[in-house]
Design an enzyme around this catalytic site. Structure first.
Site, PDB file in Angstrom:
ATOM      1  N   SER A 563       0.849  -1.183   0.000  1.00 31.97           N
ATOM      2  CA  SER A 563       0.000   0.000   0.000  1.00 31.97           C
ATOM      3  C   SER A 563       0.892   1.243   0.000  1.00 31.97           C
ATOM      4  O   SER A 563       1.686   1.438  -0.911  1.00 31.97           O
ATOM      5  CB  SER A 563      -0.965  -0.038   1.186  1.00 31.97           C
ATOM      6  OG  SER A 563      -2.006   0.885   1.020  1.00 31.97           O
ATOM      7  N   ASP A 650      -9.732  -3.588  -5.699  1.00 33.35           N
ATOM      8  CA  ASP A 650      -9.190  -2.742  -4.635  1.00 33.35           C
ATOM      9  C   ASP A 650      -9.708  -1.316  -4.809  1.00 33.35           C
ATOM     10  O   ASP A 650      -9.553  -0.713  -5.868  1.00 33.35           O
ATOM     11  CB  ASP A 650      -7.660  -2.761  -4.710  1.00 33.35           C
ATOM     12  CG  ASP A 650      -6.989  -2.135  -3.497  1.00 33.35           C
ATOM     13  OD1 ASP A 650      -7.654  -1.388  -2.769  1.00 33.35           O
ATOM     14  OD2 ASP A 650      -5.797  -2.395  -3.301  1.00 33.35           O
ATOM     15  N   HIS A 682      -8.392  -4.775  -1.334  1.00 31.83           N
ATOM     16  CA  HIS A 682      -7.127  -4.239  -0.849  1.00 31.83           C
ATOM     17  C   HIS A 682      -6.377  -5.240   0.023  1.00 31.83           C
ATOM     18  O   HIS A 682      -5.152  -5.282   0.033  1.00 31.83           O
ATOM     19  CB  HIS A 682      -7.379  -2.952  -0.068  1.00 31.83           C
ATOM     20  CG  HIS A 682      -6.148  -2.164   0.226  1.00 31.83           C
ATOM     21  ND1 HIS A 682      -5.371  -1.599  -0.755  1.00 31.83           N
ATOM     22  CD2 HIS A 682      -5.544  -1.846   1.406  1.00 31.83           C
ATOM     23  CE1 HIS A 682      -4.346  -0.951  -0.199  1.00 31.83           C
ATOM     24  NE2 HIS A 682      -4.430  -1.098   1.107  1.00 31.83           N
TER      25      HIS A 682
END
Length: 711
Positions: A563, A650, A682
């Protein structure tokens, strides 16, 4: 040789998918940027899906030789895990609530059993092979997931009287949940069904209502709703709406059930509103009106017969202070309970009828202490290990004699204690079983410090298996992890999957770079906005320290982050490609500038407080352009091997970012692979066995790059 010539040569040599170049020109602040691959954002375009599927096929082909290793690692994870197990029961009302896992089943099973007596506060010791008297299965995720490739619970709650259950289900991975309600007495599924909710729906204390939130077009939770059971969703009352796109909204009831708290937060500012739980249609009243740059959170308590709020805030207190105010007039009469102490970051306060619990950070570690309402004194709960993580959780009751505490370290599996508040004695309730003869003393954890370019000392945590020798005695394969954003701290935590690395001689390390919160609020401030480059250079300096100190060599080191940590991976691959043999980037935020320039995308406006606003500020635009990985792929560098992992659904970091990044890396001849889960979000795939296989895939690649795949 032109870019197109390089791509053609790469395609002929490796059969790598080559994305078609469809250049568009983006202009901001007089700066023109040609983007050859922005067309990959069109998720509904068949050509995009075809390209992603080709990337997956190519990645599978390139890693086919690791199939046996992947299977071995999967079996190692599986073999170390007690597949049929139960969690430690948590008391709520007249029931003990707990979860089950069953061998061969992907998802957990939520259960409960009745208390032996109203005075029963010691959780029963449950055994997988022993029947639990009076057990009720509330929700079997395996049944609910039937017919779906993806399944996730975003809400799960039982009403205070124990008769109703709500649960929110996502079967796509896009974090949009449908809330349903079940009568636990009759087993009847109620007609109430609320689609397109955010996570965290909750019952009102009397069980008559459900409070939930919904999101706007940019996936920002912006509205709080009140649904009365037995009525149409069309008639739901809007309790609160926040029009400012910088703020997320959430709602939940105080542990005392006295108030509904509606909380708003941006990256730097927060605000709370209270609604009397006995009259949920009444007008919310603000705790403290928002002030730009001031964050706070409140917790309700009753002290000497008075309704009060304990408020943790940073108004003139960088690392926060704790004050007490009257609940009837929060703006007046602040009484300081815990004053601001520079470098000791107060993290959160939980209140119970007779005492409170304070979470804080000191010396790079999270701590937990008991708060005496009468004196304001905090008594810390102490542990022996030099590195550990601790926190309170699973404490829904208002007046318990015990506090549930979670504990662990890099070498100590996740542990559940109950603290006897009166005696301060810790009662061990459960330690995560690790099968296969795991012995914590066979492993070691330590912390070393790297010196950053500006002289700042950067902590690095290390964990390794002792039988391969002490770290630093000789260079060893090393896996360096980093994150460094949002004041998120990487805590010393145990991982079953990590043992597959450690047992092959790999050292696992965490570079606690600026932008995280490990060393206090200033640590975060020094790694955000126009200080963001510190995050990247700290990681590079940490890697150099590990090389210069003899811990590893560049040919024996792989970096990983996910991320915002994936942004870190892209940035350090550009800054110091020579330091790493490989880079593993999970759901990586590598096209940061493009994303943060577009306020219509999920999270963008909220993120301006973290990264800056390049749309309206030319200096921020230039700064972000100087480090955004996609913008800065180098033509003069030999990149390490790169594996980017993403998910089609995501909503936080769109798949297009790593897809574009890999396409750009291929232009310069980099050995880059893309793996895109076509039904996931995600957090990756759902189901524990699927998750284990996903991690086995990543670890097999990592071990292969490190040269220990056959160890």
């Amino acid at each position: 040789m032109t870019v197109d010539d390089t791509l053609a040569a790469a395609s002929a040599r490796t059969s790598a998918p080559i994305a078609e170049a469809r250049p568009i020109v983006r202009t901001h602040h007089g700066d023109e940027v040609e983007d050859r691959y922005e067309w990959l954002r069109a998720k509904e375009d068949a050509a995009v899906i075809s390209h992603l599927e080709a990337e997956n096929a190519y990645t599978e082909e390139r890693t086919a030789h690791l199939a046996g290793l992947r299977e071995r690692i999967f079996e190692e994870i599986k073999g170390r895990t007690l597949e049929t197990d139960l969690s430690v029961p948590t008391r709520r009302g007249q029931w003990w609530y707990y979860g089950r896992t069953v061998e061969g089943k992907q998802y957990g099973i939520q259960c409960r059993a009745p208390l032996a007596s109203p005075d029963d506060w010691t959780p029963p010791e449950l055994s997988p092979d022993t029947e639990v008297p009076g057990e009720q299965i509330l929700l079997d995720g395996n049944i609910e997931a039937e017919g779906h490739e993806f399944f996730s619970l975003g809400s799960f709650e039982v009403s205070n009287d124990g008769t109703l259950m709500l649960y929110g289900v996502d079967v796509a991975g896009d974090e949009r949940y449908t809330v349903r309600v079940r009568n636990l007495v009759t087993g009847e599924q109620l007609p109430d069904e609320i689609p397109e909710t955010f996570a965290g729906a909750t019952f009102s204390p009397d069980g008559r209502f459900i409070v939930y939130t919904t999101v706007d077009d940019a996936w920002r939770p912006d509205t709080v709703w009140l649904h009365e059971l037995g009525t149409s969703v069309d008639d739901d009352a809007k309790l609160f709406h926040e029009p400012d796109e910088r703020y997320w909204v959430g709602a939940g009831f105080t542990r005392s059930d006295r108030y509904l708290v509606i909380g708003l937060g941006s990256s730097i500012t927060s605000e709370e509103w209270l609604v009397d739980a006995s009259d949920l249609r009444s007008e919310p009243r603000v705790v403290w009106p928002r002030v730009e740059g001031v964050e706070y959170e409140s917790a309700h308590a009753v002290v000497d017969g008075e309704d009060v709020l304990f408020v943790l805030h940073n108004d003139g207190a960088l690392d926060f202070e704790l004050v007490r105010v009257p609940a009837s007039d929060p703006a007046g009469g602040r009484s300081v309970v815990i004053p601001h102490r520079a470098g000791e970051r107060l993290l959160g306060v939980s209140t119970f009828r007779d005492w409170g619990v304070l979470g804080y950070r000191r010396g790079g570690l999270a701590r937990l202490g008991m708060l005496d309402y009468a004196t304001g004194e905090v008594s810390e709960i102490e542990f022996d290990e030099p590195l550990y993580s601790v926190g309170s959780g699973g404490n829904p009751e208002w007046a318990p004699p015990l506090l549930r505490v979670g504990y662990g370290s890099f070498v100590t599996p996740g542990t559940v204690y109950d603290l006897d508040v009166a005696t301060r004695e810790l009662h061990l309730r459960k330690r995560q079983p690790v099968l296969g003869g795991y012995e914590p003393e066979d492993y070691a954890q330590s912390r070393v410090w790297a010196t950053a370019q500006d002289g700042t000392q950067i902590p690095i945590s290390l964990v390794y298996k002792r039988s391969f020798g002490e770290v630093g005695d000789a260079p060893r394969p090393l896996h360096l992890y980093g994150y460094g954003s949002y004041e998120h701290s990487i805590e010393p935590g145990f991982s079953v999957a990590r043992l597959s690395e450690l047992d092959r001689g790999v050292v696992f390390a965490v570079a606690h770079v600026r932008g995280g919160g490990e060393m206090g609020r200033q640590w975060y401030e020094d790694g955000k906005l126009l200080n963001k480059r510190n995050t990247f250079t700290d990681f590079v300096d940490s890697a150099r320290h590990l090389v210069e100190g003899g811990y590893t060599t560049p040919s024996q080191m792989v970096a990983e982050g996910g991320s915002a940590g994936g942004l870190l991976m892209g940035a350090v691959a550009n800054l110091a490609p020579e330091l790493f043999a490989g880079v593993l980037a999970d759901v990586p935020f590598v096209d940061a500038l493009t994303t943060i320039l577009d306020p219509s995308l999920p999270l963008t406006v909220i993120e301006w407080d973290e990264w800056g606003d390049p749309l309206h500020n030319a200096d921020v635009y230039a700064y972000m352009k100087s480090y955004s990985p996609y913008e800065n792929v180098r033509t003069d560098a030999a990149y390490p091997k790169i594996l980017a992992v993403t998910s089609l659904n995501d909503t936080r970091v769109l798949y297009v970012e790593p897809a574009k990044w890999v396409a750009r890396l291929r232009e310069v001849g980099a050995d880059a692979l893309l793996k895109c889960e076509m039904v996931a979000g995600h957090g990756g795939v759902s189901g524990r066995y699927n998750a284990w296989r996903e991690r086995a895939f990543e670890l097999a690649w990592l071990l292969d790059v490190l040269g220990v795949a056959d160890a």
